[in-house]
Design a protein around this motif. Structure first.
Motif, PDB file in Angstrom:
ATOM      1  N   GLU A 181       0.823  -1.205   0.000  1.00 52.91           N
ATOM      2  CA  GLU A 181       0.000   0.000   0.000  1.00 52.91           C
ATOM      3  C   GLU A 181       0.859   1.258   0.000  1.00 52.91           C
ATOM      4  O   GLU A 181       0.512   2.254  -0.629  1.00 52.91           O
ATOM      5  CB  GLU A 181      -0.915  -0.027   1.229  1.00 52.91           C
ATOM      6  CG  GLU A 181      -1.674   1.265   1.510  1.00 52.91           C
ATOM      7  CD  GLU A 181      -2.709   1.582   0.444  1.00 52.91           C
ATOM      8  OE1 GLU A 181      -3.252   2.701   0.488  1.00 52.91           O
ATOM      9  OE2 GLU A 181      -2.969   0.739  -0.427  1.00 52.91           O
ATOM     10  N   ASP A 182       1.977   1.237   0.689  1.00 51.34           N
ATOM     11  CA  ASP A 182       2.885   2.383   0.753  1.00 51.34           C
ATOM     12  C   ASP A 182       3.649   2.474  -0.565  1.00 51.34           C
ATOM     13  O   ASP A 182       4.670   1.823  -0.764  1.00 51.34           O
ATOM     14  CB  ASP A 182       3.860   2.212   1.925  1.00 51.34           C
ATOM     15  CG  ASP A 182       4.766   3.424   2.126  1.00 51.34           C
ATOM     16  OD1 ASP A 182       4.826   4.286   1.224  1.00 51.34           O
ATOM     17  OD2 ASP A 182       5.415   3.495   3.188  1.00 51.34           O
ATOM     18  N   ASP A 240      -4.825  -5.387   0.237  1.00 48.16           N
ATOM     19  CA  ASP A 240      -4.387  -6.391  -0.741  1.00 48.16           C
ATOM     20  C   ASP A 240      -5.141  -6.157  -2.050  1.00 48.16           C
ATOM     21  O   ASP A 240      -6.353  -5.926  -2.042  1.00 48.16           O
ATOM     22  CB  ASP A 240      -4.699  -7.786  -0.187  1.00 48.16           C
ATOM     23  CG  ASP A 240      -3.972  -8.908  -0.919  1.00 48.16           C
ATOM     24  OD1 ASP A 240      -3.762  -8.791  -2.150  1.00 48.16           O
ATOM     25  OD2 ASP A 240      -3.629  -9.908  -0.267  1.00 48.16           O
ATOM     26  N   ILE A 241      -4.437  -6.262  -3.190  1.00 54.85           N
ATOM     27  CA  ILE A 241      -5.114  -6.040  -4.470  1.00 54.85           C
ATOM     28  C   ILE A 241      -5.940  -7.261  -4.908  1.00 54.85           C
ATOM     29  O   ILE A 241      -6.705  -7.164  -5.860  1.00 54.85           O
ATOM     30  CB  ILE A 241      -4.132  -5.643  -5.584  1.00 54.85           C
ATOM     31  CG1 ILE A 241      -3.102  -6.738  -5.842  1.00 54.85           C
ATOM     32  CG2 ILE A 241      -3.464  -4.315  -5.261  1.00 54.85           C
ATOM     33  CD1 ILE A 241      -2.196  -6.437  -7.044  1.00 54.85           C
ATOM     34  N   LEU A 262      -6.316  -6.373   8.846  1.00 54.75           N
ATOM     35  CA  LEU A 262      -5.419  -5.265   9.181  1.00 54.75           C
ATOM     36  C   LEU A 262      -5.643  -4.154   8.159  1.00 54.75           C
ATOM     37  O   LEU A 262      -5.324  -4.311   6.975  1.00 54.75           O
ATOM     38  CB  LEU A 262      -3.970  -5.742   9.171  1.00 54.75           C
ATOM     39  CG  LEU A 262      -3.697  -6.934  10.113  1.00 54.75           C
ATOM     40  CD1 LEU A 262      -2.267  -7.436   9.966  1.00 54.75           C
ATOM     41  CD2 LEU A 262      -3.980  -6.544  11.559  1.00 54.75           C
ATOM     42  N   PRO A 263      -6.207  -3.018   8.578  1.00 54.92           N
ATOM     43  CA  PRO A 263      -6.752  -2.046   7.622  1.00 54.92           C
ATOM     44  C   PRO A 263      -5.722  -1.326   6.763  1.00 54.92           C
ATOM     45  O   PRO A 263      -6.063  -0.842   5.681  1.00 54.92           O
ATOM     46  CB  PRO A 263      -7.512  -1.053   8.520  1.00 54.92           C
ATOM     47  CG  PRO A 263      -6.923  -1.226   9.883  1.00 54.92           C
ATOM     48  CD  PRO A 263      -6.510  -2.654   9.973  1.00 54.92           C
ATOM     49  N   THR A 264      -4.476  -1.235   7.193  1.00 58.97           N
ATOM     50  CA  THR A 264      -3.497  -0.447   6.438  1.00 58.97           C
ATOM     51  C   THR A 264      -2.499  -1.301   5.670  1.00 58.97           C
ATOM     52  O   THR A 264      -1.575  -0.772   5.052  1.00 58.97           O
ATOM     53  CB  THR A 264      -2.706   0.475   7.394  1.00 58.97           C
ATOM     54  OG1 THR A 264      -1.973  -0.331   8.346  1.00 58.97           O
ATOM     55  CG2 THR A 264      -3.633   1.411   8.141  1.00 58.97           C
ATOM     56  N   ALA A 265      -2.670  -2.604   5.683  1.00 59.81           N
ATOM     57  CA  ALA A 265      -1.663  -3.510   5.115  1.00 59.81           C
ATOM     58  C   ALA A 265      -2.115  -4.070   3.775  1.00 59.81           C
ATOM     59  O   ALA A 265      -3.310  -4.183   3.484  1.00 59.81           O
ATOM     60  CB  ALA A 265      -1.378  -4.657   6.083  1.00 59.81           C
ATOM     61  N   VAL A 271       4.822  -6.729   6.874  1.00 60.22           N
ATOM     62  CA  VAL A 271       5.697  -5.624   6.468  1.00 60.22           C
ATOM     63  C   VAL A 271       5.066  -4.285   6.825  1.00 60.22           C
ATOM     64  O   VAL A 271       5.733  -3.394   7.362  1.00 60.22           O
ATOM     65  CB  VAL A 271       6.005  -5.690   4.957  1.00 60.22           C
ATOM     66  CG1 VAL A 271       6.810  -4.460   4.509  1.00 60.22           C
ATOM     67  CG2 VAL A 271       6.763  -6.972   4.619  1.00 60.22           C
ATOM     68  N   GLU A 272       3.768  -4.124   6.549  1.00 57.19           N
ATOM     69  CA  GLU A 272       3.134  -2.816   6.697  1.00 57.19           C
ATOM     70  C   GLU A 272       2.366  -2.652   8.010  1.00 57.19           C
ATOM     71  O   GLU A 272       2.025  -1.531   8.372  1.00 57.19           O
ATOM     72  CB  GLU A 272       2.216  -2.575   5.498  1.00 57.19           C
ATOM     73  CG  GLU A 272       3.027  -2.482   4.197  1.00 57.19           C
ATOM     74  CD  GLU A 272       2.189  -2.117   2.993  1.00 57.19           C
ATOM     75  OE1 GLU A 272       2.435  -1.051   2.412  1.00 57.19           O
ATOM     76  OE2 GLU A 272       1.283  -2.906   2.630  1.00 57.19           O
ATOM     77  N   ASP A 273       2.106  -3.725   8.703  1.00 61.27           N
ATOM     78  CA  ASP A 273       1.520  -3.637  10.049  1.00 61.27           C
ATOM     79  C   ASP A 273       2.137  -4.729  10.910  1.00 61.27           C
ATOM     80  O   ASP A 273       1.460  -5.690  11.300  1.00 61.27           O
ATOM     81  CB  ASP A 273      -0.002  -3.775  10.001  1.00 61.27           C
ATOM     82  CG  ASP A 273      -0.662  -3.509  11.354  1.00 61.27           C
ATOM     83  OD1 ASP A 273       0.079  -3.292  12.351  1.00 61.27           O
ATOM     84  OD2 ASP A 273      -1.907  -3.532  11.419  1.00 61.27           O
TER      85      ASP A 273
END
Length: 286
Positions: A181-182, A240-241, A262-265, A271-273
């Protein structure tokens, strides 16, 4: 973290690379792909304070014996059982990511008495590819298209019939960058996945993906999951895409299931959360 490496021999003589660290009950990690290799070095080390973490490269991939089939879920389940038999008594915890989530689920269906709990991370459920792949493809092109030069280079490399090893790695890093996402750090994260680089076992991936298309979404699979008497924790990254709605099919079928989103991963939620991911796994294995 220091990992103890060892070769485990499958029942047909193929030698599988493994590594273990930590203490406590065994937790066997099943990497994604198919055709890739274990990339759990970092997060595996972070989980080693809670369990004896066992990593392995699947048949024909990474540091395991290369080029050796057959490429079937049944064969990979037997390989996973050889790893489990070497390092853990019946009743090990399994954590599978992406394709590895499918493999770990397949193992639990085949040997439920040998699994204490299943952590199913970033899988695509038990429905047919039509439930998720068209949206995944659209999302893939849109996300890579955030940087048109990356999309153009990926298309250029994908259109070639022959790659140098360096070009194969470049293509993989571009492709894997969509999993995060980042977007500012996506290439950095993807580059870390490709270090060290072992090369993708393309034939392995092709054959196993074709097998999934034939077998997933069948009534027999739904019925088997409805009878699975193993606790399962589904862990998703909301960004996730691959549409997370595809996993609803598995959640509906399983009798003992809990789901953590996990809302931001993205596709690699550790890795992201990392904190959220560790907490989700901790509740599953203790």
């Amino acid at each position: 973290m220091t990992w103890t490496e060892e070769r485990v021999t499958a029942d047909d003589g193929v030698r599988l690379w493994t590594a273990r660290a930590g203490q406590g009950e065994p937790l066997v990690l099943c990497h994604g792909g198919p055709g890739l290799w274990d990339m759990f070095d970092g997060v595996g080390g972070e989980l080693a304070d809670r369990a004896t973490v066992i990593r392995w490269d699947q048949r024909g991939c990474g540091r395991s014996q290369r080029g050796e089939g057959p490429w079937t879920t049944e064969r990979f389940v037997a390989d996973l059982d050889a790893v489990r038999d070497r390092f853990g008594r019946p009743g090990v915890a399994l954590l599978g990511h992406s394709w590895g989530a499918q493999l770990a689920l397949g193992y639990a269906l085949a040997h439920p008495e040998r699994v204490s709990t299943l952590v199913y991370v970033s899988g695509t459920g038990i429905g047919p590819d039509a439930d998720w792949h068209p949206d995944y493809r659209r999302n893939f092109l849109a996300r890579l298209g955030d940087h048109p030069e990356r999309l153009a280079r990926w298309r250029e490399l994908t259109g070639r019939r022959l790659f140098t090893d360096q070009e194969a790695r470049e293509r993989a890093v571009l492709q894997w960058s969509v999993e995060f996402e980042d977007r500012d750090r996506a290439l950095e994260h993807a580059g870390r996945m490709a270090d060290p680089w072992f090369g993708v076992a393309t034939e392995c991936g092709k054959v196993l993906n074709e097998e999934r298309k034939r077998l997933w979404g069948t009534p027999a699979l739904y019925t088997a999951c409805e009878s699975l008497d193993v606790p399962v924790v589904i862990v998703d990254g909301a960004r996730d895409i691959r549409p997370r709605s595809a996993v609803d099919s598995l959640e509906r079928a399983l009798p003992r299931v809990r789901r953590v989103t996990l809302p931001t991963a993205g596709h690699l939620p550790w890795v992201e959360d990392p904190d959220g991911f560790r907490a989700a796994v901790a509740t599953a294995i203790h």
